[in-house]
Design an enzyme around this catalytic site. Structure first.
Site, PDB file in Angstrom:
ATOM      1  N   GLU A 170      45.499  28.896  55.476  1.00  0.00           N
ATOM      2  CA  GLU A 170      46.406  28.853  53.329  1.00  0.00           C
ATOM      3  C   GLU A 170      45.412  29.106  52.396  1.00  0.00           C
ATOM      4  OE1 GLU A 170      46.797  24.759  51.117  1.00  0.00           O
ATOM      5  OE2 GLU A 170      45.130  24.606  53.109  1.00  0.00           O
ATOM      6  N   HIS A 193      36.998  32.480  45.052  1.00  0.00           N
ATOM      7  CA  HIS A 193      38.541  32.457  44.161  1.00  0.00           C
ATOM      8  C   HIS A 193      37.583  32.016  42.757  1.00  0.00           C
ATOM      9  CE1 HIS A 193      41.682  31.664  43.399  1.00  0.00           C
ATOM     10  NE2 HIS A 193      41.896  30.821  43.002  1.00  0.00           N
TER      11      HIS A 193
HETATM   12  C1  GRF Z   1      36.698  38.467  40.844  1.00  0.00           C
HETATM   13  O1  GRF Z   1      36.580  37.437  40.085  1.00  0.00           O
HETATM   14  C2  GRF Z   1      36.375  36.680  42.540  1.00  0.00           C
HETATM   15  O2  GRF Z   1      36.453  35.456  42.009  1.00  0.00           O
HETATM   16  C3  GRF Z   1      38.101  37.386  43.008  1.00  0.00           C
HETATM   17  O3  GRF Z   1      37.818  39.202  42.261  1.00  0.00           O
HETATM   18  C4  GRF Z   1      37.060  39.052  41.860  1.00  0.00           C
HETATM   19  C5  GRF Z   1      36.590  40.524  42.336  1.00  0.00           C
HETATM   20  O4  GRF Z   1      35.971  40.798  40.876  1.00  0.00           O
HETATM   21  N1  GRF Z   1      38.455  37.626  44.568  1.00  0.00           N
HETATM   22  P1  GRF Z   1      34.252  42.266  41.681  1.00  0.00           P
HETATM   23  O5  GRF Z   1      35.642  43.165  42.069  1.00  0.00           O
HETATM   24  O6  GRF Z   1      34.146  41.775  42.085  1.00  0.00           O
HETATM   25  O7  GRF Z   1      34.193  42.357  40.148  1.00  0.00           O
END
Ligand code: GRF
Length: 228
Positions: A148, A114
């Site tokens: 969650e 995240h």
């Molecule tokens: C990343 O910023 C990740 O933290 C979030 O979604 C984005 C995915 O980017 N969960 P990518 O598709 O891996 O370039």
């Protein structure tokens, strides 16, 4: 010579797939002695699917729009993933909220990344929220997935400075570069059996992980560099 693959990882994506690409490269170089056994996207136009195909990885597209509800979609995902028999499932920009129908069968072997310093800013628009709040640092967190949303126990966190001229875009780019380091590392730890989840939370080498996760770069990086 890279070590032989010793773990099977399934990756779920919805878009660009830069984290997927980081996993592909880490497997190729042997930094992550594992095999990506399946990439699943809920969108047929996800650019990351092509990265997987180019790397010779099996892909599946399961459109959430083909299902009446989240549970039906999640059951289809579970069925497809179980065929691939992954040891670890990683969400890498997978833009669907998952229900216990999906989470329960993979509990304890399901990770997400995240783009914020959890527990700050679960949900969307994390970079703009950090800028608007005047935060001096932002970052990304790998965490175990629980029902969650973005609320499962953090495992590993990396920080970047927020500059005075940063936009959500420039900050996102800087955060992405650390994501590509921490996500394969967390997967390595999991496959080595060093990272576990139980009723008490997430543990690393048997020690409870702090509420914000371990901080990257980890102190043990020095030990690894010394060949221990
Ligand atoms: C990343 O910023 C990740 O933290 C979030 O979604 C984005 C995915 O980017 N969960 P990518 O598709 O891996 O370039």
């Amino acid at each position: 010579m890279p070590e032989q693959p010793s773990g099977r990882i399934a990756v779920l994506i919805s878009g660009r797939g830069s984290n997927l690409q980081a996993f592909i490269e880490a497997c190729k170089t042997g930094q992550l002695p594992a095999q990506i056994c399946l990439v699943v996207s809920n969108r047929a136009d996800a650019a990351g699917l092509q990265c997987a195909r180019d790397a010779g990885i099996e892909v599946a597209c399961i459109a959430h729009t083909d299902y009446a509800d989240r549970e039906g979609f999640d059951a289809a995902l579970v069925a497809r993933l179980q065929q691939a028999q992954p040891d670890l499932v990683v969400l890498a920009g997978f833009m669907r909220i998952l229900t216990p129908v999906f989470i329960t069968p993979f509990a304890g072997r399901l990770l997400n990344i995240h783009p914020s310093l959890l527990p700050k800013y679960p949900g969307l628009h994390t970079h703009q929220r950090a800028i608007d709040a005047g935060d001096s640092e932002a970052g990304s967190t790998v965490h175990f997935v629980t029902p969650e949303l973005d609320g499962g126990p953090p495992v590993l966190q990396a920080r970047v400075a927020v500059g005075a001229n940063d936009t959500a875009y420039s900050l996102a780019q800087r955060v992405l570069s650390v994501e590509h380091a921490i996500y394969p590392l967390a997967a390595l730890w999991f496959l080595q059996g060093r990272l576990t989840l139980d009723q008490q939370g997430a543990h690393f080498d048997g020690q409870k992980i702090p509420a914000c996760g371990l901080q990257y770069p980890p102190p043990l990086a020095a030990d690894s560099a010394a060949g221990h």
